[in-house]
Write a protein that holds these residues in place. Sequence first.
Motif, PDB file in Angstrom:
ATOM      1  N   SER A 211      11.738-113.613 -45.588  1.00 45.95           N
ATOM      2  CA  SER A 211      13.134-113.253 -45.340  1.00 45.95           C
ATOM      3  C   SER A 211      13.250-112.326 -44.140  1.00 45.95           C
ATOM      4  O   SER A 211      14.128-112.489 -43.274  1.00 45.95           O
ATOM      5  N   VAL A 212      12.351-111.339 -44.076  1.00 47.07           N
ATOM      6  CA  VAL A 212      12.366-110.415 -42.935  1.00 47.07           C
ATOM      7  C   VAL A 212      12.046-111.161 -41.643  1.00 47.07           C
ATOM      8  O   VAL A 212      12.673-110.916 -40.592  1.00 47.07           O
TER       9      VAL A 212
ATOM     10  N   LEU B 159      16.773-115.761 -50.955  1.00 50.04           N
ATOM     11  CA  LEU B 159      16.141-115.018 -49.867  1.00 50.04           C
ATOM     12  C   LEU B 159      17.072-113.885 -49.469  1.00 50.04           C
ATOM     13  O   LEU B 159      18.246-114.115 -49.153  1.00 50.04           O
ATOM     14  N   GLN B 160      16.539-112.650 -49.486  1.00 48.42           N
ATOM     15  CA  GLN B 160      17.364-111.484 -49.193  1.00 48.42           C
ATOM     16  C   GLN B 160      16.802-110.733 -47.991  1.00 48.42           C
ATOM     17  O   GLN B 160      15.586-110.626 -47.821  1.00 48.42           O
ATOM     18  N   ASN B 161      17.743-110.183 -47.177  1.00 52.01           N
ATOM     19  CA  ASN B 161      17.320-109.415 -46.011  1.00 52.01           C
ATOM     20  C   ASN B 161      17.023-107.981 -46.406  1.00 52.01           C
ATOM     21  O   ASN B 161      16.975-107.640 -47.586  1.00 52.01           O
ATOM     22  N   ARG B 162      16.846-107.120 -45.393  1.00 54.22           N
ATOM     23  CA  ARG B 162      16.489-105.730 -45.659  1.00 54.22           C
ATOM     24  C   ARG B 162      17.560-105.004 -46.455  1.00 54.22           C
ATOM     25  O   ARG B 162      17.276-104.068 -47.198  1.00 54.22           O
TER      26      ARG B 162
ATOM     27  N   LYS C  82       7.529-113.668 -54.802  1.00 53.46           N
ATOM     28  CA  LYS C  82       8.428-112.581 -54.423  1.00 53.46           C
ATOM     29  C   LYS C  82       7.918-111.871 -53.177  1.00 53.46           C
ATOM     30  O   LYS C  82       8.678-111.572 -52.247  1.00 53.46           O
ATOM     31  N   THR C  83       6.610-111.582 -53.167  1.00 52.08           N
ATOM     32  CA  THR C  83       6.030-110.903 -51.999  1.00 52.08           C
ATOM     33  C   THR C  83       6.129-111.769 -50.751  1.00 52.08           C
ATOM     34  O   THR C  83       6.531-111.304 -49.670  1.00 52.08           O
TER      35      THR C  83
ATOM     36  N   GLY D 157       9.776-112.285 -49.634  1.00 48.83           N
ATOM     37  CA  GLY D 157      10.293-111.055 -49.047  1.00 48.83           C
ATOM     38  C   GLY D 157       9.875-110.929 -47.595  1.00 48.83           C
ATOM     39  O   GLY D 157      10.680-110.561 -46.727  1.00 48.83           O
ATOM     40  N   TYR D 158       8.602-111.238 -47.332  1.00 49.30           N
ATOM     41  CA  TYR D 158       8.118-111.209 -45.951  1.00 49.30           C
ATOM     42  C   TYR D 158       8.795-112.296 -45.113  1.00 49.30           C
ATOM     43  O   TYR D 158       9.189-112.063 -43.964  1.00 49.30           O
TER      44      TYR D 158
ATOM     45  N   GLY E 228      19.393-106.323 -48.752  1.00 47.28           N
ATOM     46  CA  GLY E 228      19.580-106.930 -50.059  1.00 47.28           C
ATOM     47  C   GLY E 228      20.612-108.028 -50.084  1.00 47.28           C
ATOM     48  O   GLY E 228      20.976-108.505 -51.172  1.00 47.28           O
TER      49      GLY E 228
END
Length: 676
Positions: free
Chosen positions: A553-554, A514-517, A546-547, A550-551, A519
């Motif tokens: 993680s944010v 899990l990556q933040n904005r 992935k999609t 990504g959401y 990276g």
Amino acid sequence: MKISNRSFPIHVHIVTIIIFVVVLATGTQVVLTNQAMSEVIFKANSKIFERIAEQTKHQLNSHYGTAFAALGSFSNSHGLKTSKGSDRLRVVPEVVHLLSQFEHVQTYVFEFEDGDSIVIKRINDALSPDIPIAHPDSQYLIVHQISGKKQAYTLDNNLNLVERIELDSEHFYANSRTSADVSPNTNTISKPTKLAHSTSMGIVISRTNEFGMRVSVDVLLKDLRDTLQDTLTNDSSIRVLYNDDGAVYAFSSGEGNQQDSGVLHISEINRDIVPHAIERKNGGETLGRFSYQGENWFGRIVTIRPLDSEHIHLLMAAKASSIFDEGELIKRQTFYASLLVFLIMLPCIYIVSRLISKPIVRARAKAKAIENFQFDNAPLPHSYIKEIQELNHAQVSTQSTISRFITLTDGIARQQNLDTMLELVCSNTAASASADGVLLYLLDAKGDQLIPHVAQFKPVEDVHAEPILVKDVTRFIEHIFNLKKPQAFPFNELTHLRANQPINDSCEVIYIPLQNREGLVIGSLGLIFEQGSADEVYRQHADYLKTLLGYVSVAIETQQMLESQRALLNSFIKVFAGSLDKKSPYTGNHCQRVPILTEWLTQAAHDSSLPPFKGFHLSEKEWQELKMAGCYMTVAKSLRQNMLSINRPSLRLFTIAFMKSERVSRSLNVIVKLSS
């Protein structure tokens, strides 16, 4: 999305394709049938020409063979060689018998070296009218000159004398004698000519023996003409029997036969196609199919040499249109039948195309509904077309995925509690990937270790996940933190996971970073698959995961920031309240006691079953506001009491702004609610 005005419904395309295929197949079949029919008729006509040639050759052999045999027999007859005077008349019965057997032979003429002659002629309709035959029983005319004595009389079929007639002997014999030179012991065939004392056309075959006796036979050509006439199949048919000199033995035409009068030659035939065809043949060209005066003809020339005599050629020709009349009829019938079947099939094609297109139309409507986020769980009707059935399943799966994603993201956006949000994310992600379990690790505030927040595994009642130190040099840390790529691990290989019962060796866990904005890795989501094949399953759902992650993680980062801000604000208020308690002589630790007492009283009301508190209930958000409201109220009250004692202008302005703030107002509203 704008649709082009040139687009048409799918059933129109299906109808067009089916019509094109049907027309192409039918047209190809008609063309091939026509070609095959033409070829069959062409070959059949070639066979007919061959049969005509064989029949004509047989007829010629029959005509020539009879005459040749008789000439050979008579010229070598010992009786005729040695006989003299009236003894020579003994040949008459034998000749009459031959004439009765072969109708195509008209006359036998015997000319002896000593001047005697015998003429034996068949009496028929072709007999010249200058010979006076009165009695109807007369069948044969006998004219002879023996020892200078001339006689003429007729016989019946039984060789009985019927009548004696008067003839111009000199004129008769002059016409009966053959003027052509004849080589000894050789058969000589004359050109087609009008026979002596006859109205018919024929040929004269002669032979002379070593004693100077000449024997001549008149052979009629009428049988040959009749034979060729019988082979005519249409008005354009032509049959010509001729020799190398152009003399015509027989000629038949569908437009009418050439008259028997006069000697015929190729140039005298009233059909221009005949010399043209002969010229083509003489020029070395094969007739077959050829063109003449804008019309297609089919012809053939066959050379016949009956009994090794001179060359005789048979020309057979006919217009191709006449030959293929029946074929053209069959072609037209085939075309009209195909057209009729095609017209009958048009409504069927349209109905079938509508039936085929109906599932596609339903699928289009389903796709349009998905585009507008109108999710209908009603299943699409079953289709017998495999691709359409697969399309229906794909649309249902797409709808389910989009619906799940929207529901999940909406739930994440509405959640105020981080742990609740993480539970929601994990359960939905595991269901989307058909995983048997899920793990979620988040990096702690210091960034030293990964803390497990969720650990679920359906086959095992209790699975325990331990924190993972970031500084440990393991394959997990290498792939997740350094390479930042998903990686599958055997469950039994992971030391930070423990279960209360044995796990299959095939069980695998795939961890996804899990990556933040920025990276940076802030955690990892793990999906557990009891039967293995984690990599394969992940590849199938990689884009979706992935999609989604990504959401997530944010959202996690946002929740962590909110939690940090909330904790910072609470700490500030507590510090501020503690400062007031220590500095003000009026509070007496009021700012610290009141919030705690407020929570106690509210909890008692929340747990009470008394009628006044029966419908009382606070949500998690309201509990947070209550805690802050207790602090705000005591601070505000203390500030009002100490307002007059505040001497510094800057501090006074801050106090006024604090009391007018939105959060203080909301907190006071909660207190009012509790009071009511």
